[in-house]
Design a protein around this motif. Sequence first.
Motif, PDB file in Angstrom:
ATOM      1  N   ASP A 210      12.433 -28.502  -2.349  1.00 55.96           N
ATOM      2  CA  ASP A 210      13.005 -28.090  -3.639  1.00 55.96           C
ATOM      3  C   ASP A 210      12.180 -28.554  -4.835  1.00 55.96           C
ATOM      4  O   ASP A 210      12.443 -28.147  -5.967  1.00 55.96           O
ATOM      5  CB  ASP A 210      14.432 -28.636  -3.785  1.00 55.96           C
ATOM      6  N   ALA A 211      11.197 -29.409  -4.606  1.00 55.55           N
ATOM      7  CA  ALA A 211      10.399 -29.949  -5.708  1.00 55.55           C
ATOM      8  C   ALA A 211       9.546 -28.852  -6.336  1.00 55.55           C
ATOM      9  O   ALA A 211       8.935 -28.044  -5.643  1.00 55.55           O
ATOM     10  CB  ALA A 211       9.517 -31.084  -5.208  1.00 55.55           C
ATOM     11  N   LYS A 212       9.515 -28.830  -7.661  1.00 56.78           N
ATOM     12  CA  LYS A 212       8.689 -27.875  -8.382  1.00 56.78           C
ATOM     13  C   LYS A 212       7.421 -28.500  -8.958  1.00 56.78           C
ATOM     14  O   LYS A 212       6.503 -27.796  -9.356  1.00 56.78           O
ATOM     15  CB  LYS A 212       9.500 -27.232  -9.513  1.00 56.78           C
ATOM     16  N   GLU A 269       0.702 -31.436   3.606  1.00 58.39           N
ATOM     17  CA  GLU A 269       2.137 -31.361   3.312  1.00 58.39           C
ATOM     18  C   GLU A 269       2.398 -30.643   1.998  1.00 58.39           C
ATOM     19  O   GLU A 269       3.386 -29.904   1.874  1.00 58.39           O
ATOM     20  CB  GLU A 269       2.743 -32.764   3.280  1.00 58.39           C
ATOM     21  N   LEU A 270       1.528 -30.860   1.010  1.00 52.22           N
ATOM     22  CA  LEU A 270       1.696 -30.161  -0.266  1.00 52.22           C
ATOM     23  C   LEU A 270       1.600 -28.650  -0.083  1.00 52.22           C
ATOM     24  O   LEU A 270       2.286 -27.882  -0.770  1.00 52.22           O
ATOM     25  CB  LEU A 270       0.636 -30.621  -1.263  1.00 52.22           C
ATOM     26  N   GLY A 271       0.735 -28.240   0.845  1.00 54.15           N
ATOM     27  CA  GLY A 271       0.603 -26.813   1.105  1.00 54.15           C
ATOM     28  C   GLY A 271       1.875 -26.177   1.615  1.00 54.15           C
ATOM     29  O   GLY A 271       2.089 -24.961   1.475  1.00 54.15           O
ATOM     30  N   LYS A 272       2.752 -26.992   2.207  1.00 55.19           N
ATOM     31  CA  LYS A 272       4.019 -26.472   2.725  1.00 55.19           C
ATOM     32  C   LYS A 272       5.092 -26.353   1.646  1.00 55.19           C
ATOM     33  O   LYS A 272       6.124 -25.702   1.867  1.00 55.19           O
ATOM     34  CB  LYS A 272       4.542 -27.392   3.835  1.00 55.19           C
ATOM     35  N   LEU A 273       4.876 -27.002   0.508  1.00 58.47           N
ATOM     36  CA  LEU A 273       5.890 -27.008  -0.556  1.00 58.47           C
ATOM     37  C   LEU A 273       5.662 -25.800  -1.459  1.00 58.47           C
ATOM     38  O   LEU A 273       4.995 -25.875  -2.495  1.00 58.47           O
ATOM     39  CB  LEU A 273       5.820 -28.313  -1.356  1.00 58.47           C
ATOM     40  N   SER A 274       6.226 -24.681  -1.067  1.00 57.43           N
ATOM     41  CA  SER A 274       5.968 -23.432  -1.781  1.00 57.43           C
ATOM     42  C   SER A 274       6.533 -23.429  -3.190  1.00 57.43           C
ATOM     43  O   SER A 274       6.035 -22.724  -4.077  1.00 57.43           O
ATOM     44  CB  SER A 274       6.547 -22.253  -0.983  1.00 57.43           C
ATOM     45  N   ASN A 275       7.588 -24.188  -3.435  1.00 57.62           N
ATOM     46  CA  ASN A 275       8.189 -24.226  -4.775  1.00 57.62           C
ATOM     47  C   ASN A 275       7.422 -25.124  -5.735  1.00 57.62           C
ATOM     48  O   ASN A 275       7.613 -25.045  -6.957  1.00 57.62           O
ATOM     49  CB  ASN A 275       9.637 -24.699  -4.699  1.00 57.62           C
ATOM     50  N   ALA A 276       6.601 -26.009  -5.210  1.00 55.87           N
ATOM     51  CA  ALA A 276       5.844 -26.937  -6.055  1.00 55.87           C
ATOM     52  C   ALA A 276       4.625 -26.209  -6.608  1.00 55.87           C
ATOM     53  O   ALA A 276       3.613 -26.055  -5.932  1.00 55.87           O
ATOM     54  CB  ALA A 276       5.421 -28.155  -5.247  1.00 55.87           C
TER      55      ALA A 276
END
Length: 432
Positions: A210-212, A269-276
């Motif tokens: 959920d992190a943007k 892991e950052l690559g998996k955070l699509s909302n960020a």
Amino acid sequence: MVALLPPSLAPRGTTAGLLGSIGAVAILIGIINPLQTYGSIPVALPVVIGAMFLIAAGQAQQSPVNRLIATPPLVFVGLISYSLYLWHWPFIVFSQYYLVRDLNIGEIMIAGAGMAICAIVSWRYVERPFRSRAISARSVCLAAAAGASVLAAIASALIWSNGLPGRISGEAAAINAAVGTNYRCPVSNFLRIGQSRACVLNLPSRNPSDAKVVLLGNSHVQMYAPVWESIFIERELPGLLVPANGCLPTVSVNITRECIDVAAGNLHELGKLSNAKTVIVGLTWTHAEDGLVDANGKTVDNRDDAELVRGLDDLIGRMHGLGKKVVLIGPIAYPGWDLPSELSRDLAFGRSPEKLTYLPAEEFQRQYGAIIQHFENRNNIGFARPDTALCDASRCNYVVDRRSIFADASHIAKAELFRFRAIFSDALATQR
């Protein structure tokens, strides 16, 4: 365990002599050259093994080394050793606290004599009577309980009074208030992200996906977390801190080969955070010329931080490839010595500080001018310059308005973070 072995198993003759000699050498090695560079080996291991060998060799008293340490002067040191152990640390700590430096040879000798005198007195008038059968076990327990209660009461009073700040001047107290106050993520805010952990920054769901916006880097980005979180709250941005403690966030070069693995794992892991959509990168900027290695573990020439800059350019390119916008936090001048602790003690004890509480502006420009210019010329990132809050035309200040900007040698004190809010907010706005 060795001391409890039956006498029949005690080594004798040549074996005892060999074990005693090995034990003595192991103890000397452990004291003179502790194995601090080998993280998986306990520092005290050589001393423990050496003591074990000496105990084993000494049961039959046939080892030359054991006969040596059985001489009366050394036996007496052994008798007072526990009291000496208790006394040596207060002498060292309080002396260094007052002097604000390590002891010189003469002072070490004076401190050693003081330790020995106190150890002999406490051994004779405290330790020996308490071990004597002339005093009942009940009396020993009552005396120990009374002593512990008095110490607990004193400690409670000191904690309740916040260390009696009135004992020092207001100027010293104001500087001292910054000691150790740099932000550290509370344990309650940690959560799992891949094989590592992250820290919640305005993330009510506690779900990393959920992190943007993400803060990425070591303790030199973590120290800014509270002011970034206040910006996230104002703009209703769920945020996350992904730390790389002791490492750089870069994957092409880093401090160690292990750090490259940490950085690569965080990037994955950052690559998996699509909302960020935005990543804020922070790091320790100052590194020795040969203080970095490449992905193969080979030391690279980091003269003028050229390899670090290339590593950051590479990281930014990878971030853009993942569809992330990047805000980079630029360098600051920091003291490199524990400013709030040392300066407050100098002031408290009426000494004039010997170390500068600022860095000349031209020196900061020499160290970081080219780097700052390089990233300011990039029009595809946000570049936050915290140095502009601390530097004027002549100097970069470590103390402002008689308050320490720093909590230690390099980390910003939490109470001083407000100085960077507008700078960070503007840098983030350029990438929204």
